[in-house]
Design an enzyme around this catalytic site. Structure first.
Site, PDB file in Angstrom:
ATOM      1  N   ASP A   1       6.356  -3.242  -1.405  1.00 38.72           N
ATOM      2  CA  ASP A   1       7.024  -3.884  -2.612  1.00 38.72           C
ATOM      3  C   ASP A   1       6.337  -3.406  -3.832  1.00 38.72           C
ATOM      4  O   ASP A   1       6.859  -2.700  -4.744  1.00 38.72           O
ATOM      5  CB  ASP A   1       6.849  -5.452  -2.505  1.00 38.72           C
ATOM      6  CG  ASP A   1       5.303  -6.051  -2.088  1.00 38.72           C
ATOM      7  OD1 ASP A   1       4.567  -5.222  -2.174  1.00 38.72           O
ATOM      8  OD2 ASP A   1       5.153  -7.014  -1.530  1.00 38.72           O
TER       9      ASP A   1
ATOM     10  N   ASP B   1      -7.627 -11.013   4.246  1.00 35.80           N
ATOM     11  CA  ASP B   1      -6.935 -10.725   5.641  1.00 35.80           C
ATOM     12  C   ASP B   1      -6.874  -9.036   5.725  1.00 35.80           C
ATOM     13  O   ASP B   1      -7.004  -8.239   4.521  1.00 35.80           O
ATOM     14  CB  ASP B   1      -5.351 -11.051   5.295  1.00 35.80           C
ATOM     15  CG  ASP B   1      -5.325 -12.281   5.207  1.00 35.80           C
ATOM     16  OD1 ASP B   1      -6.060 -12.931   6.228  1.00 35.80           O
ATOM     17  OD2 ASP B   1      -4.716 -12.790   4.374  1.00 35.80           O
TER      18      ASP B   1
ATOM     19  N   ASP C   1      -4.872  -5.798   7.110  1.00 32.36           N
ATOM     20  CA  ASP C   1      -3.531  -5.514   7.888  1.00 32.36           C
ATOM     21  C   ASP C   1      -3.608  -4.067   8.300  1.00 32.36           C
ATOM     22  O   ASP C   1      -4.310  -3.156   7.560  1.00 32.36           O
ATOM     23  CB  ASP C   1      -2.324  -5.666   6.855  1.00 32.36           C
ATOM     24  CG  ASP C   1      -2.250  -7.089   6.675  1.00 32.36           C
ATOM     25  OD1 ASP C   1      -2.728  -7.800   7.436  1.00 32.36           O
ATOM     26  OD2 ASP C   1      -1.639  -7.426   5.523  1.00 32.36           O
TER      27      ASP C   1
END
Length: 434
Positions: A132, A50, A52
């Site tokens: 995070d 992916d 982002d």
């Protein structure tokens, strides 16, 4: 900031569609960066799945630039740019939220510190602080092809360390799913969770009960269908997280003297990993059929003893109860619970092979999964099912004539006599007085 001359990342390693998004945002007058996992994976020599993007444009401004854009999310507002089957996720840089006492309509947290709504926009520095783990706070710019490393993420990658940004307890309270993500990244990337990041997890594991069951289903899929399920299972149990996801199963495993239940689950995950790593399909229906098998057997036995129910009635009612209870923790979609039900139903019918039963059963859509489930039971140590498993294995190898011979040669008590069918007598017509 690491200039292009000091890192090995090239634009050729990114999705062309992601690069298109970056340049269109740039041409629209906005800052835009590739961020997180795609940068981390390339640095680790892993092909990213992916891509982002983060930008200082709001979701509405992004939508104006892209006709193929759709806005999603309530807790975090995101823009999805759709290129056929590929979706490039674009997020607006996040800022610091306000506490639970605030009446801010776009930022809310619960009494436990969990973020409920978080559409607060900020700078790239604030966005990096909101990430995070340090390995995910890496940004790639198309302006000068540099990497912006705000939390010593590259150093953490070199040390193979999973480390939260900020105070671990606060970050876990903001989003308890980060505890599951820490486990998943550790096994996926072959890294160690830093001591300070790991230590609060057992104490805070119960916060997972505040997460919507639908979100936990998505997270369990990532844990169990990523080729590292067995490792994740053992680590989740070690940290007290598995108990929050599957409390009844965890209690059964803890109380078991033989250890059969734990072997069964571990073997199921090992087989799942083997299939996924061989590019074979795995359905969540099978995984959840295994995870809820022992709670189902326990509940069925209770209904037989306490309610004096017949075996099949107790089994059917136990299925409903176990699935309903599980949905309070993890919301498994109906298409998968139906598959699990079929696998369980067939387990009860595998020893009924006389006449046309074996053939009809083998033609059921879920039979192959149910047969694999039987093999799993034997492989884990359920030796009393070995003969039945061998019979079905041999049966499936035969042609139609060989299958008929196998059924004919079954012991007489198994073959049995065909049941007599009783027909209702037709009602007599009333006699006429004529």
């Amino acid at each position: 900031m690491i200039p292009r001359s000091e890192h090995s990342i090239s634009r050729k390693q990114f999705s062309p569609n992601a690069i298109k998004v970056l340049y269109r945002l740039k041409d629209g007058g906005y800052d835009a960066y590739l961020v997180g996992g795609c940068i981390r994976d390339i640095l680790l020599g892993i092909e990213p799945k992916d891509f982002d993007v983060v930008t200082n444009a709001t979701p509405e401004q992004v939508k104006k630039l892209f006709r193929n854009c759709r806005l999603i999310g309530r807790r975090f507002r995101l823009a999805h740019i759709v290129f056929g089957r590929e979706i490039i996720e674009v997020a607006t840089m996040r800022g610091h939220h306000q506490g639970q006492d605030s009446k801010n309509p776009i930022s809310q947290s619960s009494e436990h510190g969990q973020l409920l709504r978080d559409n607060v926009y900020g700078t790239i520095e604030e966005d990096a602080e909101r990430r995070d783990f340090s390995i995910n706070a890496l940004y790639y710019s198309v302006n000068d092809f540099s990497i912006h490393d705000f939390a010593n993420g590259i150093e953490a990658i070199k040390e193979r360390k999973i480390e939260l940004i900020g105070d671990p307890e606060t970050r876990y309270r903001e989003d308890p799913v980060r505890m599951l993500r820490a486990v998943r990244f550790a096994t996926k990337l072959n890294m160690q969770i830093a001591p300070a990041t790991k230590s609060p997890i057992k104490e805070l594991a119960a916060l997972l009960s505040n997460i919507p069951p639908a979100r936990l289903f998505e997270e369990t899929l990532k844990l169990f269908l990523n080729g590292k399920a067995e490792e994740n299972y053992h680590m989740l149990r070690e940290m007290g997280l598995f108990k929050q996801l599957f409390p009844t199963l965890d209690a059964i495993i803890e109380q078991s003297d033989s250890g059969f239940e734990s072997r069964f689950i571990a073997q199921m995950f090992a087989n799942t990993d083997q299939r996924i790593n061989a590019d074979k399909k795995v359905t969540p229906a099978f995984v959840y059929a295994a995870l809820l098998w022992f709670p189902l057997l326990k509940r069925s036995e209770q209904l037989q003893q306490q309610e004096q129910m017949p075996v099949f009635d107790a089994f059917a009612q136990a299925m409903n109860q176990v699935l309903a209870e599980n949905s309070q923790h993890i919301a498994v979609p109906k298409r998968f619970t139906l598959g699990a039900r079929d696998i369980w139903h067939i387990q009860m019918r595998l020893d009924k092979r006389s006449g046309q039963r074996a053939y009809r059963l083998s033609q059921q859509p879920r039979f192959k999964a149910a047969y694999d489930f039987l093999l799993l039971r034997v492989e884990s140590g359920e030796n009393e099912q070995q003969e039945l498993a061998d019979w079905w294995t041999n049966y499936l190898k035969q042609d139609i004539n060989g299958q008929k011979e196998m059924v004919k040669s079954l012991p007489s008590q198994e073959a049995g006599k065909p049941r007599r069918r009783y027909r209702r007598k037709p009602k007599k017509k009333p006699q006429s007085n004529d």
